[in-house]
Design a protein around this motif. Structure first.
Motif, short mmCIF file in Angstrom:
data_model
loop_
_atom_site.label_atom_id
_atom_site.label_comp_id
_atom_site.label_asym_id
_atom_site.label_seq_id
_atom_site.Cartn_x
_atom_site.Cartn_y
_atom_site.Cartn_z
N ILE A 91 0.85 -1.19 0.00
CA ILE A 91 0.00 0.00 0.00
C ILE A 91 0.88 1.24 0.00
O ILE A 91 1.72 1.41 0.90
CB ILE A 91 -0.94 0.03 1.22
N VAL A 92 0.71 2.08 -1.01
CA VAL A 92 1.39 3.38 -1.06
C VAL A 92 0.31 4.44 -0.91
O VAL A 92 -0.54 4.60 -1.79
CB VAL A 92 2.16 3.57 -2.37
N ARG A 93 0.32 5.16 0.21
CA ARG A 93 -0.71 6.16 0.44
C ARG A 93 -0.36 7.47 -0.26
O ARG A 93 0.82 7.81 -0.41
CB ARG A 93 -0.91 6.38 1.94
N GLY A 94 -1.40 8.18 -0.66
CA GLY A 94 -1.21 9.44 -1.37
C GLY A 94 -1.46 9.28 -2.86
O GLY A 94 -1.87 8.22 -3.34
N ALA A 95 -1.23 10.36 -3.62
CA ALA A 95 -1.46 10.34 -5.06
C ALA A 95 -0.52 9.37 -5.74
O ALA A 95 0.64 9.23 -5.35
CB ALA A 95 -1.29 11.74 -5.63
N ASN A 96 -1.01 8.71 -6.79
CA ASN A 96 -0.22 7.68 -7.47
C ASN A 96 -0.41 7.76 -8.97
O ASN A 96 -0.38 6.75 -9.66
CB ASN A 96 -0.61 6.29 -6.95
N GLY A 97 -0.61 8.99 -9.49
CA GLY A 97 -0.86 9.17 -10.91
C GLY A 97 0.29 8.76 -11.81
O GLY A 97 0.08 8.44 -12.98
N LEU A 98 1.52 8.76 -11.29
CA LEU A 98 2.67 8.37 -12.11
C LEU A 98 2.53 6.94 -12.60
O LEU A 98 2.89 6.62 -13.74
CB LEU A 98 3.96 8.53 -11.30
N ILE A 99 1.99 6.05 -11.77
CA ILE A 99 1.86 4.64 -12.12
C ILE A 99 0.49 4.33 -12.69
O ILE A 99 0.36 3.59 -13.66
CB ILE A 99 2.15 3.76 -10.88
N GLN A 100 -0.56 4.90 -12.11
CA GLN A 100 -1.93 4.54 -12.51
C GLN A 100 -2.54 5.51 -13.50
O GLN A 100 -3.57 5.21 -14.09
CB GLN A 100 -2.82 4.47 -11.26
N GLY A 101 -1.93 6.67 -13.71
CA GLY A 101 -2.54 7.68 -14.57
C GLY A 101 -3.58 8.44 -13.80
O GLY A 101 -3.26 9.29 -12.97
N THR A 102 -4.85 8.17 -14.05
CA THR A 102 -5.92 8.81 -13.29
C THR A 102 -6.10 8.10 -11.96
O THR A 102 -5.79 6.92 -11.82
CB THR A 102 -7.24 8.76 -14.08
N GLY A 103 -6.60 8.84 -10.98
CA GLY A 103 -6.86 8.20 -9.70
C GLY A 103 -6.94 9.20 -8.57
O GLY A 103 -6.41 10.31 -8.65
N ASN A 104 -7.63 8.80 -7.52
CA ASN A 104 -7.73 9.62 -6.32
C ASN A 104 -6.41 9.67 -5.58
O ASN A 104 -5.63 8.71 -5.62
CB ASN A 104 -8.81 9.04 -5.39
N PRO A 105 -6.15 10.75 -4.83
CA PRO A 105 -4.93 10.84 -4.02
C PRO A 105 -5.11 10.12 -2.69
O PRO A 105 -4.85 10.67 -1.63
CB PRO A 105 -4.77 12.35 -3.83
N SER A 106 -5.59 8.91 -2.75
CA SER A 106 -5.89 8.13 -1.54
C SER A 106 -4.81 7.10 -1.28
O SER A 106 -4.01 7.24 -0.35
CB SER A 106 -7.26 7.46 -1.67
N ALA A 107 -4.76 6.08 -2.12
CA ALA A 107 -3.75 5.04 -1.95
C ALA A 107 -3.70 4.16 -3.19
O ALA A 107 -4.70 3.97 -3.87
CB ALA A 107 -4.05 4.18 -0.72
#
Length: 822
Positions: free
Chosen positions: A244-260
Motif C-alpha cells: 500500500i502506497v498512500r497518497g497520489a499515485n498518478g505516475l503509475i496509474q494515470g488517473t486516480g484519487n490521491p488516496s492510496a
C-alpha cells in the motif's frame, strides 16, 4: 448498548495520546541499538526449519536468532538445506543448517556470520541476510516477517521502504496467516490509514487520506473499482503480500484519487516442492479450507507450477444471511533461457451469497438509533447476490547482460453479478412509513490492463543512476441491466416483522441499461539520480490519453455522455536525504487528475478533479531492514471534487440513485506514524496511527467552507498487531493481540424538511491470537475477536430516504484453525 452511545470501554483520550507518543518516541529516536539482537553464545533456540532451498532456510534461521548472515551473491542459490529441528545454539545450528552445501560459517562476533565456500575465501561484495528476510527480496512468504525488503508499487523501481519518498505499508504473508485475513477488506482494516465502509451487504468501499480508493492493482496492473458491484474482493489465499502506497499515485496509474495505491502481489511457484492444507472453523458455522501446492514440474526446475484452492461456507451474526465463496488459482513459470522468464496465471472466484441488495439497518426519521439487535435482518429467503470473476495474467521478463530488464505484462478480467434483493427505505413524501423495496439485475464487467517498461542503471558524472521508461493501456467495458424497485411490504415495524411472509415479486430486468466504456493509455518515465552519497532525487512524468463514454437508458429515456482528455501531463518528484545509516528525510510532490463518473442534479457529468499532493517525512530502517519506521505529514488540494447532495430528492434519478455536486476546493491534511517488523528476533509488530482531515477550502455554498468534506470517515485511527514467540520451554507458543481504535463519525442533512443525523461515537476493538507448533508439520491457531464484545456501527447511513448503509460490526466471535505442511 446503544451503537452510537459513548462506550464505557472505549479508548480514553489520555491512553490514546500516550500510545501515539510512545510510537513517536520509538520512531524518532536517533538510533536503535542492536542490543536486543546481540547473541549470547550459550543461548539455545528452538528451530523448526524444513528441508528446502538454502537461501530460504538461512532467512528463516536469521529471523529466529536475529543473526546477521552475509555471503557472496548467488553462493547459496540452487543449493538445498537439510533443515533444522529442535533446540540448538546459534553456531551449532547454523553449521547443521549448511550441511550438504559447499558453504561454511565464519563467526564475526556480535551475532554476525559470513558464509564462505569451503577451502576458498571469498573477497567479492557480500549480500546480507538479517532480521527476517533476504535484504534485496520482496517476497515475504517463509520469512516470518512483518515487513519486506523492497517494493516497486510507487515507482516501478525495486526500492526499500526507506528509499521510497511516500508513505508505504506492506501486509506480509506472515501477517495474513497470523491474523486470519481472508480478503483485501480484512487487510485494509488492519492497515494504518485505510478505512473500509459498506454500502451493501456485499458492497464495499475503501478510503485513505479522506478519499475513496478507486483503483486496485494486481502485480502492478490497475483495474477500476468504480464498478465494485461486480469486482470480487480479492481472496488473500493466492497472494504473497499486499503493498500500500498512500497518497497520489498518478505516475503509475494515470488517473486516480490521491488516496492510496493498493497492489496485490501473487504467490509464485517455488524452486522446491512444498504443500500445505489449512482448515478453520469459527462462530456462526463458518468453515474455510485452503490447499496450496507448489514446486518444479520438470527435473531441471526450469518449469515450475503452483496451485491454490480455497472454499468457505458459513452463516452470519445477522439472521438468515449465508455465504459460499470459492477460489482456484494456478500459475506456471518457465525459464525459456538464462535471461528470459515467462509467467502465466489464471484464477477463478465464485460467490453465492444469500444476502440482500442493501442489507443495512434503518434508523429513526431523525437519524437516531432504533435500538435493534445486531442479529436483525430484513432478508427474505428468495434474495441473492451472486458473483463470478475470472482473471488471466501473462508476464514476460527479459534480463540484459548490463543489469537492464524488460517487463511486458497483461491482465484481463471477466466479472459478473446476478442479484435479486431489496432494502428497507422511506419515501420522501412519507418519511414516517418504512417499506421494503426489491429489484433485480445482471451486470457484466470486462477489464484489461497492459504494461511494458524498461529499466536499468546508467552512469553519469561517475555515479550510478536508474531509469524507467514505459507504456500502459487500460480499457473497461461495463454493461448492466436491471429493474426498478417494487415494494413488497409497507408500514413495517422494524422491531417486529416477518420477511418470511413477503412474496417474491416479479420484476422487469430491462427497466434500465447502464453501459460505460473507458480507455486510457499513457507514456511514463521515472529517473532516480544519486546526487551525492547522501542525497537522492526521483523525478517522473506521464502523458495520458483518456476517453470515457456513458449511456444510460431508463425505460426508454436515453442519456449519452462523453468525456475526453488528450496528452494530460502528470508530474512527480521526490527528494531523499540520508541523515545517518538508519534515518532518511524525504519530501515528494505529485499531480492529481481524476475524471469523474458522478452526475449532478441535472444528470450531467461533473468535470475532472485536479490538484496537488505534498508529503514530507522521516523514515528509519533498523537491523538491516528487519524493522521499518516512518512519520509522514501530507497536504492534498483538490478542486471540483464531487460530493453527494444532502437532499437526494433533488436528483433527476431519485429514488433509483443519488446525485452529486462539485465541492469547489477540498484540502486534506494529516499525519501518519508507522512501525513494522521485528522489535526483537522473537517479537513482530505492525502498528500505526493516522490522522486525516478533509475540509472544504472553497465552495459555491460559502456555508460549507471550513466544514468536513466527508464526515463518515474517521479522522483518527490507531491500529496495532503484535506476535511474540515465548522463550525456553514455551517456545512452541506464540501469543499476540490486535487493537483497533477510530474516532467518531456522523452524517447529517435535511430530507423533505426533516433534519436528521446518524452518528457513531469513537470505539475500540481488541482481538487475541495464539498459535502452537504441535509438531514439525502441524501448526494450530486460536483467535478470539472483539474480546470485549463492543457494540458499534462499522458503517453508518448516508441518508434516511434511500437504501440504509448502517451496519453493525461483528459481536464477539472465535476461530480455530490447523495448518499442516507436508
Amino acid at each position: 448498548m446503544n451503537a452510537h452511545s459513548p462506550s464505557k470501554r472505549r479508548l480514553p483520550a489520555a491512553i490514546h495520546l500516550a500510545l501515539i507518543g510512545a510510537l513517536s518516541v520509538t520512531v524518532l529516536g536517533t538510533s536503535l541499538t542492536t542490543s536486543a539482537w546481540a547473541q549470547d553464545s550459550s543461548a539455545q533456540y528452538h528451530f523448526d526449519i524444513p528441508a528446502g532451498p538454502l537461501e530460504a532456510a538461512i532467512a528463516r534461521f536469521s529471523s529466529i536468532t536475529g543473526s546477521s548472515i552475509s555471503f557472496q551473491p548467488g553462493a547459496a542459490s540452487q543449493q538445498r538445506s537439510p533443515g533444522l529441528q529442535g533446540n540448538h545454539g546459534v553456531l551449532q545450528g547454523l553449521q547443521q543448517l549448511l550441511g550438504g552445501s559447499n558453504l561454511q560459517a565464519v563467526e564475526l562476533g556480535s551475532g554476525s556470520f559470513t558464509l564462505i565456500v569451503r577451502d576458498k575465501a571469498m573477497t567479492l561484495e557480500a549480500t546480507s541476510i538479517t532480521g527476517s528476510s533476504l535484504r534485496n527480496s520482496a517476497t515475504t512468504e517463509g520469512t516470518g516477517s512483518y515487513t519486506t525488503g523492497v517494493t516497486s508499487t510507487a515507482t516501478k523501481m525495486n526500492l526499500s521502504i526507506r528509499e521510497t519518498p511516500q508513505s508505504v505499508s506492506v501486509v506480509t504473508r506472515q501477517q495474513i496467516e497470523d491474523q486470519g485475513l481472508s480478503t483485501i477488506n480484512d487487510a485494509a482494516m488492519k492497515t494504518p490509514g485505510l478505512n473500509m465502509q459498506k454500502n451493501g451487504a456485499e458492497r464495499y468501499n475503501l478510503y485513505a487520506r479522506g478519499f475513496p480508493v478507486d483503483n486496485i492493482m494486481y502485480d502492478g496492473l490497475p483495474i477500476d473499482l468504480n464498478s465494485t458491484d461486480t469486482i470480487s474482493p480479492a481472496n488473500l489465499a493466492m497472494y504473497d503480500r499486499v503493498e500500500i502506497v498512500r497518497g497520489a499515485n498518478g505516475l503509475i496509474q494515470g488517473t486516480g484519487n490521491p488516496s492510496a495505491a493498493i497492489n496485490l502481489v501473487r504467490k509464485r511457484p517455488t524452486a522446491e516442492f512444498q504443500s500445505s492444507i489449512n482448515l478453520s472453523a469459527g462462530s456462526w458455522d463458518n468453515y474455510r479450507s485452503e490447499l496450496d501446492v507448489s514446486g518444479p514440474l520438470i527435473e531441471n526446475g526450469k518449469l515450475r507450477g503452483r496451485a491454490v484452492a480455497s472454499y468457505q461456507d458459513g452463516n452470519s451474526f445477522q439472521d438468515e444471511l449465508s455465504k459460499e465463496h470459492s477460489l482456484f488459482y494456478a500459475i506456471g513459470e518457465a525459464e525459456i533461457s538464462d535471461s528470459t522468464t515467462l509467467t502465466l496465471s489464471y484464477n477463478h472466484q465464485n460467490e453465492n451469497n444469500n444476502v440482500a441488495w442493501g442489507g443495512g439497518l434503518p434508523t429513526a426519521v431523525n437519524g437516531g438509533d432504533l435500538h435493534l439487535s445486531r442479529s436483525t435482518s430484513f432478508l427474505a429467503n428468495w434474495e441473492y447476490w451472486d458473483k463470478e470473476m475470472d482473471t488471466l495474467h501473462l508476464e514476460l521478463q527479459y534480463r540484459f547482460d548490463n543489469d537492464w530488464a524488460l517487463r511486458v505484462s497483461g491482465n484481463r478480467s471477466w466479472s459478473s453479478l446476478n442479484y435479486y434483493g431489496g432494502y428497507p427505505a422511506r419515501r420522501a413524501n412519507n418519511l414516517g412509513s418504512l417499506r421494503y423495496n426489491v429489484s433485480g439485475g445482471q451486470y457484466k464487467d470486462t477489464q484489461s490492463s497492459y504494461d511494458i517498461y524498461l529499466n536499468g542503471p546508467f552512469q553519469l558524472l561517475n555515479r550510478t543512476h536508474e531509469i524507467v521508461l514505459g507504456y500502459s493501456y487500460r480499457e473497461n467495458d461495463y454493461d448492466t441491466h436491471g429493474s426498478g424497485t417494487t415494494a413488497v411490504a409497507t408500514d413495517i415495524d422494524p422491531h417486529s416483522f416477518d420477511p418470511g411472509s413477503w412474496a417474491k415479486p416479479s420484476v422487469n430486468l430491462y427497466d434500465f441499461m447502464d453501459i460505460r466504456d473507458m480507455t486510457q493509455e499513457g507514456l511514463y518515465a521515472t529517473g532516480r539520480f544519486t546526487l551525492n552519497d547522501q542525497l537522492k532525487l526521483i523525478v517522473g512524468t506521464r502523458l495520458d490519453w483518456y476517453d470515457y463514454q456513458y449511456l444510460y437508458n431508463w425505460k426508454g429515456d436515453i442519456s449519452i455522455t462523453e468525456a475526453k482528455e488528450t496528452r494530460h501531463l502528470t508530474r512527480y518528484a521526490g527528494l531523499l536525504y540520508d541523515l545517518d545509516q538508519n534515518h532518511t528525510l524525504y519530501t515528494s510532490y505529485t499531480d492529481i487528475f481524476q475524471p469523474q463518473s458522478n452526475r449532478n442534479t441535472s444528470g450531467q457529468l461533473i468535470d475532472p478533479i485536479e490538484g496537488k499532493n505534498y508529503e514530507v517525512g522521516i523514515k528509519g530502517e533498523y537491523f538491516d531492514g528487519a524493522l521499518n519506521a516512518s512519520i509522514a505529514i501530507f497536504l492534498i488540494d483538490q478542486e471540483n471534487r464531487s460530493s453527494e447532495v444532502d437532499d437526494p430528492t433533488t436528483c433527476n434519478v431519485y429514488p433509483s440513485s443519488t446525485c452529486y455536486e462539485p465541492a469547489g476546493k477540498v484540502r486534506s491534511k494529516g499525519i501518519e506514524i508507522e512501525l513494522n517488523g521485528a522489535i526483537t528476533p522473537a517479537w513482530q509488530l505492525a502498528a500505526g496511527y493516522a490522522f486525516a482531515e478533509a475540509k472544504y477550502k472553497k465552495d459555491a455554498n460559502t456555508a460549507n467552507e471550513g466544514k468536513l468534506f466527508d464526515t463518515d470517515i474517521p479522522r483518527h485511527q490507531f491500529k496495532a498487531t503484535s506476535m511474540y514467540n515465548l522463550p525456553n520451554a514455551l517456545n512452541r507458543w506464540r501469543v499476540g493481540a490486535s487493537f483497533y481504535y477510530q474516532s467518531a463519525v456522523y452524517n447529517e442533512g435535511t430530507t423533505s424538511g426533516q433534519n436528521w443525523k446518524v452518528e457513531q461515537e469513537d470505539y475500540s476493538v481488541i482481538d487475541l491470537i495464539t498459535t502452537y507448533k504441535a509438531s514439525e508439520h502441524l501448526d494450530l491457531r486460536f483467535a478470539l475477536n472483539n474480546l470485549l464484545d463492543e457494540k458499534y456501527y462499522q458503517s453508518i447511513g448516508q441518508n434516511i430516504s434511500t437504501w440504509p448503509t448502517t451496519f453493525y460490526g461483528a459481536p464477539r466471535n472465535f476461530q480455530v484453525s490447523a495448518t499442516y505442511r507436508f
